[in-house]
Design a protein around this motif. Structure first.
Motif, PDB file in Angstrom:
ATOM      1  N   HIS A 199       0.822  -1.202   0.000  1.00 56.57           N
ATOM      2  CA  HIS A 199       0.000   0.000   0.000  1.00 56.57           C
ATOM      3  C   HIS A 199       0.859   1.256   0.000  1.00 56.57           C
ATOM      4  O   HIS A 199       0.574   2.218  -0.711  1.00 56.57           O
ATOM      5  CB  HIS A 199      -0.918   0.006   1.228  1.00 56.57           C
ATOM      6  CG  HIS A 199      -2.068  -0.928   1.090  1.00 56.57           C
ATOM      7  ND1 HIS A 199      -3.066  -0.730   0.178  1.00 56.57           N
ATOM      8  CD2 HIS A 199      -2.367  -2.081   1.724  1.00 56.57           C
ATOM      9  CE1 HIS A 199      -3.949  -1.703   0.262  1.00 56.57           C
ATOM     10  NE2 HIS A 199      -3.546  -2.545   1.200  1.00 56.57           N
ATOM     11  N   ILE A 200       1.922   1.222   0.802  1.00 57.07           N
ATOM     12  CA  ILE A 200       2.748   2.428   0.899  1.00 57.07           C
ATOM     13  C   ILE A 200       3.485   2.680  -0.403  1.00 57.07           C
ATOM     14  O   ILE A 200       3.546   3.810  -0.893  1.00 57.07           O
ATOM     15  CB  ILE A 200       3.720   2.306   2.105  1.00 57.07           C
ATOM     16  CG1 ILE A 200       2.885   2.397   3.393  1.00 57.07           C
ATOM     17  CG2 ILE A 200       4.772   3.407   2.083  1.00 57.07           C
ATOM     18  CD1 ILE A 200       3.637   2.099   4.648  1.00 57.07           C
ATOM     19  N   VAL A 201       3.999   1.600  -1.002  1.00 59.75           N
ATOM     20  CA  VAL A 201       4.717   1.770  -2.271  1.00 59.75           C
ATOM     21  C   VAL A 201       3.782   2.311  -3.345  1.00 59.75           C
ATOM     22  O   VAL A 201       4.102   3.265  -4.052  1.00 59.75           O
ATOM     23  CB  VAL A 201       5.348   0.424  -2.713  1.00 59.75           C
ATOM     24  CG1 VAL A 201       5.843   0.506  -4.148  1.00 59.75           C
ATOM     25  CG2 VAL A 201       6.475   0.045  -1.778  1.00 59.75           C
ATOM     26  N   ASN A 202       2.588   1.713  -3.443  1.00 55.80           N
ATOM     27  CA  ASN A 202       1.612   2.181  -4.447  1.00 55.80           C
ATOM     28  C   ASN A 202       1.237   3.634  -4.221  1.00 55.80           C
ATOM     29  O   ASN A 202       1.120   4.411  -5.165  1.00 55.80           O
ATOM     30  CB  ASN A 202       0.349   1.319  -4.394  1.00 55.80           C
ATOM     31  CG  ASN A 202       0.532   0.035  -5.161  1.00 55.80           C
ATOM     32  OD1 ASN A 202       1.467  -0.084  -5.954  1.00 55.80           O
ATOM     33  ND2 ASN A 202      -0.329  -0.914  -4.913  1.00 55.80           N
ATOM     34  N   ALA A 203       1.050   3.999  -2.945  1.00 52.29           N
ATOM     35  CA  ALA A 203       0.673   5.374  -2.630  1.00 52.29           C
ATOM     36  C   ALA A 203       1.791   6.335  -3.024  1.00 52.29           C
ATOM     37  O   ALA A 203       1.531   7.428  -3.517  1.00 52.29           O
ATOM     38  CB  ALA A 203       0.358   5.492  -1.149  1.00 52.29           C
ATOM     39  N   THR A 204       3.020   5.906  -2.815  1.00 55.16           N
ATOM     40  CA  THR A 204       4.156   6.752  -3.173  1.00 55.16           C
ATOM     41  C   THR A 204       4.193   6.976  -4.676  1.00 55.16           C
ATOM     42  O   THR A 204       4.412   8.088  -5.153  1.00 55.16           O
ATOM     43  CB  THR A 204       5.468   6.073  -2.744  1.00 55.16           C
ATOM     44  OG1 THR A 204       5.279   5.502  -1.470  1.00 55.16           O
ATOM     45  CG2 THR A 204       6.607   7.065  -2.688  1.00 55.16           C
ATOM     46  N   LEU A 205       3.955   5.889  -5.417  1.00 57.08           N
ATOM     47  CA  LEU A 205       4.006   6.004  -6.874  1.00 57.08           C
ATOM     48  C   LEU A 205       2.929   6.943  -7.390  1.00 57.08           C
ATOM     49  O   LEU A 205       3.141   7.703  -8.326  1.00 57.08           O
ATOM     50  CB  LEU A 205       3.835   4.630  -7.513  1.00 57.08           C
ATOM     51  CG  LEU A 205       5.009   3.668  -7.312  1.00 57.08           C
ATOM     52  CD1 LEU A 205       4.678   2.301  -7.857  1.00 57.08           C
ATOM     53  CD2 LEU A 205       6.274   4.211  -7.953  1.00 57.08           C
ATOM     54  N   LYS A 206       1.773   6.909  -6.753  1.00 60.26           N
ATOM     55  CA  LYS A 206       0.668   7.753  -7.227  1.00 60.26           C
ATOM     56  C   LYS A 206       0.720   9.145  -6.605  1.00 60.26           C
ATOM     57  O   LYS A 206      -0.029  10.021  -7.011  1.00 60.26           O
ATOM     58  CB  LYS A 206      -0.678   7.112  -6.824  1.00 60.26           C
ATOM     59  CG  LYS A 206      -1.072   5.959  -7.709  1.00 60.26           C
ATOM     60  CD  LYS A 206      -2.472   5.489  -7.301  1.00 60.26           C
ATOM     61  CE  LYS A 206      -2.658   4.017  -7.587  1.00 60.26           C
ATOM     62  NZ  LYS A 206      -3.670   3.427  -6.700  1.00 60.26           N
ATOM     63  N   GLY A 207       1.551   9.341  -5.601  1.00 62.10           N
ATOM     64  CA  GLY A 207       1.590  10.629  -4.919  1.00 62.10           C
ATOM     65  C   GLY A 207       0.329  10.897  -4.142  1.00 62.10           C
ATOM     66  O   GLY A 207      -0.250  11.977  -4.214  1.00 62.10           O
ATOM     67  N   GLU A 208      -0.151   9.900  -3.389  1.00 61.88           N
ATOM     68  CA  GLU A 208      -1.386  10.073  -2.630  1.00 61.88           C
ATOM     69  C   GLU A 208      -1.151  10.936  -1.401  1.00 61.88           C
ATOM     70  O   GLU A 208      -0.038  11.058  -0.902  1.00 61.88           O
ATOM     71  CB  GLU A 208      -1.921   8.706  -2.197  1.00 61.88           C
ATOM     72  CG  GLU A 208      -2.863   8.101  -3.201  1.00 61.88           C
ATOM     73  CD  GLU A 208      -3.430   6.787  -2.717  1.00 61.88           C
ATOM     74  OE1 GLU A 208      -4.191   6.803  -1.745  1.00 61.88           O
ATOM     75  OE2 GLU A 208      -3.092   5.738  -3.313  1.00 61.88           O
ATOM     76  N   GLU A 209      -2.247  11.477  -0.939  1.00 62.93           N
ATOM     77  CA  GLU A 209      -2.174  12.378   0.209  1.00 62.93           C
ATOM     78  C   GLU A 209      -2.990  11.774   1.347  1.00 62.93           C
ATOM     79  O   GLU A 209      -4.032  11.179   1.111  1.00 62.93           O
ATOM     80  CB  GLU A 209      -2.783  13.719  -0.208  1.00 62.93           C
ATOM     81  CG  GLU A 209      -2.528  14.831   0.766  1.00 62.93           C
ATOM     82  CD  GLU A 209      -3.194  16.126   0.298  1.00 62.93           C
ATOM     83  OE1 GLU A 209      -3.202  17.076   1.081  1.00 62.93           O
ATOM     84  OE2 GLU A 209      -3.723  16.151  -0.829  1.00 62.93           O
ATOM     85  N   ASP A 210      -2.507  11.910   2.563  1.00 68.29           N
ATOM     86  CA  ASP A 210      -3.280  11.413   3.706  1.00 68.29           C
ATOM     87  C   ASP A 210      -3.716  12.588   4.550  1.00 68.29           C
ATOM     88  O   ASP A 210      -2.893  13.344   5.062  1.00 68.29           O
ATOM     89  CB  ASP A 210      -2.414  10.439   4.527  1.00 68.29           C
ATOM     90  CG  ASP A 210      -3.286   9.570   5.410  1.00 68.29           C
ATOM     91  OD1 ASP A 210      -4.236  10.109   6.004  1.00 68.29           O
ATOM     92  OD2 ASP A 210      -3.019   8.360   5.507  1.00 68.29           O
ATOM     93  N   LYS A 211      -5.029  12.757   4.667  1.00 69.84           N
ATOM     94  CA  LYS A 211      -5.522  13.945   5.376  1.00 69.84           C
ATOM     95  C   LYS A 211      -5.602  13.739   6.882  1.00 69.84           C
ATOM     96  O   LYS A 211      -6.008  14.640   7.608  1.00 69.84           O
ATOM     97  CB  LYS A 211      -6.876  14.342   4.820  1.00 69.84           C
ATOM     98  CG  LYS A 211      -6.743  14.890   3.416  1.00 69.84           C
ATOM     99  CD  LYS A 211      -8.011  15.553   2.934  1.00 69.84           C
ATOM    100  CE  LYS A 211      -7.807  16.121   1.544  1.00 69.84           C
ATOM    101  NZ  LYS A 211      -8.846  15.719   0.593  1.00 69.84           N
TER     102      LYS A 211
END
Lengths: 381, 82
Positions: free
Chosen positions: A338-350
Motif C-alpha cells: 500500500h505504501i509503495v503504491n501510494a508513493t508512486l501515485k503521490g497520494e495524500e493522507d488527510k
C-alpha cells in the motif's frame, strides 16, 4: 385519554411504546402511573443511547471477536437428523465476514406452497423434481454395440415411473441435447447412432460417457435434497447453488425460499436482501454456538459490508481496501504494498481518521477528541 | 422434458426484500439537511439492483428503504443510486 399520553413520547421507538402499552394494560395502570412509567422508560432509553463520537466500530469488533474465540473450529458438522454437512462455527463466520464468493457448503432452504407443504407425498414429489437427475440414474445399462456401431440404453421402468418420465420423452431429450446423434426407441432399449458416416470407435465410447451424464430432470447443480419438518410444515433442504431455477420450480414458495450464498442473494434480490441475509446467517451461527452477541453489532457489520451498493468483505480487497487514508489501509494487511503504491501515485493522507493519528501519536477523532475549535475570522475592513 | 410452469417471480414480495421508495427532490434535500451530510456520503445502491428495477431510477436519485428492525420495529434507511 390514555392514548393521547403516548403521543407526547414521539422520540421513543414505536416498538417500545407498544411494549409499554401492553404492560400498562396487563397491570391495569391509570393516568399518572402511565406517565411515570413512560418517563422512566424515556430516561432509560436516553441513557442507553450512544453519545456522539463513541467508537462503535471497535466495540463491535471486540463484541464479536471475544465470543469468536469460544466457537468450535470443527468445519463439518452433521446438524441433528438432517444428513447434510453444514459449515458452522468460526469457519462459517469468517467465510461470511470475508464475503467469500461461494460458501463452502452451499445450501438452499426451499419452502413450499401452503397446500403442498403439509402433505409428505406431495413434498417428496416436489423434492424429486428439484434434484438434478442424470440419465444413468434412470437406466440399467449402457452398452456399445460394435456390430451395429450404436449405443444401447436400457431404461429402468420402475425408476422412470418414480421420476415421472416416459421413454418417448427420453428419446426426444437425447436428440435435443446431443445435436450429432440419432436416437430411436426400440423394444426394450433406446438405440443411439452417430449421424456422421465414418467415425472412430473412440468417439462411440466418448458418446457413451456423454449419454450417461445427460441431464434428464431437475435443477442443475442440486446434488442432494432432504425434506425436513420445521414448525409443522415440510421444508426441503437442497445442497447446491442454483437459487433462481429452484425458485421457478412448480410448487415452490419463492417468497420464503432462501440460500446461504450471500452473493447469489445479492444478484437475485438486491443489496438490501443481502444485508438481511448476512444478518440472518451471522445470527444463526452465533445462536448455534450458544453464544450471545447483541444484534446491533451484527447490524452494524452488515450495514458496513453493504454500504457501497455491493457486498464487500472485511478484507484488504473489500471495505478495508476502500478506505481513503493510505496509512489506515497499510495498517491492516500488506503494508509495504500500500505504501509503495501510494508513493508512486503521490497520494495524500488527510489524517482524518483514527488509525493514522494513532501512528503519528496524535489525538484521535473519537469521543472527546472529536470536536475541535474552528475560529471564525472576521473580514478585516 | 417434464412440463414446468415458468412464472416470473416478483422480487419485491420476497421475505428478505424490504420496501424501496424513490424520493422526490424536496424530500432529498430535507433528508440531507436533517443529517447534515452531502449526497455522496449516503450509502449506495447500484442502478441495476433487482429490488429497484421497477422504480425507473437515475444516477443520483435517493431511495428510501423501510426496514423491519428487530430492535425498533420499523426504521428508514437511505441509499443513493450509483
Amino acid at each position: 385519554m390514555a392514548k393521547s399520553i403516548y403521543e407526547e413520547y414521539t422520540e421513543l421507538p414505536q416498538k417500545l411504546l407498544d411494549e409499554v402499552k401492553r404492560e400498562v394494560e396487563a397491570h391495569n395502570l391509570k393516568g399518572d402511573q402511565v406517565k411515570r412509567v413512560l418517563d422512566r422508560v424515556r430516561t432509560e432509553f436516553e441513557n442507553a443511547m450512544i453519545s456522539p463520537g463513541e467508537a462503535i466500530g471497535i466495540v463491535t469488533a471486540e463484541s464479536i471477536g471475544e465470543p469468536g474465540t469460544q466457537m468450535t473450529l470443527n468445519v463439518f458438522h452433521f446438524a441433528g437428523v438432517a444428513e447434510v454437512a453444514v459449515t458452522l462455527g468460526l469457519p462459517r463466520l469468517i467465510e461470511l465476514l470475508d464475503a467469500r464468493k461461494e460458501p463452502s457448503t452451499p445450501r438452499i432452504e426451499v419452502y413450499l406452497e401452503k397446500d403442498i407443504s403439509k402433505d409428505p407425498v406431495k413434498v417428496k414429489r416436489v423434492a424429486a423434481s428439484i434434484k438434478e437427475t442424470k440419465l444413468w440414474e434412470v437406466a440399467d445399462e449402457f452398452t456399445v454395440n460394435m456390430s451395429q456401431s450404436r449405443i444401447e440404453v436400457y431404461p429402468n421402468k420402475s425408476k422412470m415411473r418414480d421420476f415421472v418420465i416416459t421413454e418417448t420423452q427420453l428419446v426426444k431429450m437425447i436428440t435435443d441435447l446431443l445435436k450429432n446423434v440419432d436416437a430411436r426407441a426400440n423394444k426394450d432399449f433406446i438405440s443411439i447412432k452417430l449421424k456422421a458416416e465414418t467415425f472412430e470407435l473412440k468417439e462411440l465410447y466418448q458418446l457413451r460417457e456423454k449419454v450417461r451424464e445427460l441431464h434428464v430432470k431437475g435443477v442443475k447443480g442440486i446434488k442432494q435434497v432432504l425434506p425436513i419438518k420445521k414448525d409443522n410444515e415440510f421444508v426441503v433442504i437442497c445442497v447446491g447453488n442454483n437459487l433462481k431455477e429452484v425458485m421457478k420450480t412448480e410448487g415452490v414458495d419463492f417468497k420464503r425460499t432462501v440460500t446461504n450464498d450471500i452473493f447469489m442473494t445479492e444478484s437475485i434480490l438486491g443489496v438490501e436482501a443481502a444485508r438481511q441475509a448476512i444478518m440472518n446467517e451471522a445470527i444463526e451461527v452465533v445462536e448455534n454456538q450458544g453464544l450471545d452477541i447483541d444484534i446491533r453489532h451484527i447490524m452494524l457489520l452488515a450495514d458496513v459490508m453493504t454500504s457501497l451498493g455491493t457486498v464487500k468483505g472485511i478484507t484488504r480487497s473489500g471495505i478495508t481496501g476502500e478506505k481513503e487514508s493510505v496509512l489506515a489501509r497499510a495498517s491492516f494487511e500488506t503494508p509495504l504494498k500500500h505504501i509503495v503504491n501510494a508513493t508512486l501515485k503521490g497520494e495524500e493522507d488527510k489524517l482524518n481518521s483514527v488509525i493514522e493519528n494513532v501512528m503519528l501519536n496524535q489525538e484521535i477523532p473519537v469521543g472527546t477528541g472529536l470536536p475541535s475549535l474552528i475560529a471564525k475570522i472576521k473580514d478585516q475592513k | 422434458m417434464v412440463k414446468k410452469i415458468v412464472y416470473k417471480f416478483d422480487v419485491k414480495t420476497h421475505v428478505l426484500v424490504p420496501k424501496h421508495i424513490k424520493l422526490k427532490k424536496e424530500e432529498i434535500s430535507e433528508i440531507l439537511q436533517h443529517y447534515n451530510i452531502k449526497k455522496s456520503q449516503l450509502p449506495k445502491i447500484k442502478k441495476t439492483d433487482p429490488a429497484i428495477e421497477e422504480l425507473e431510477v437515475e444516477k443520483g436519485d435517493v431511495i428510501k428503504i423501510i426496514r423491519k428492525s428487530p430492535t425498533v420495529g420499523e426504521t428508514f434507511f437511505y441509499r443513493v443510486v450509483v
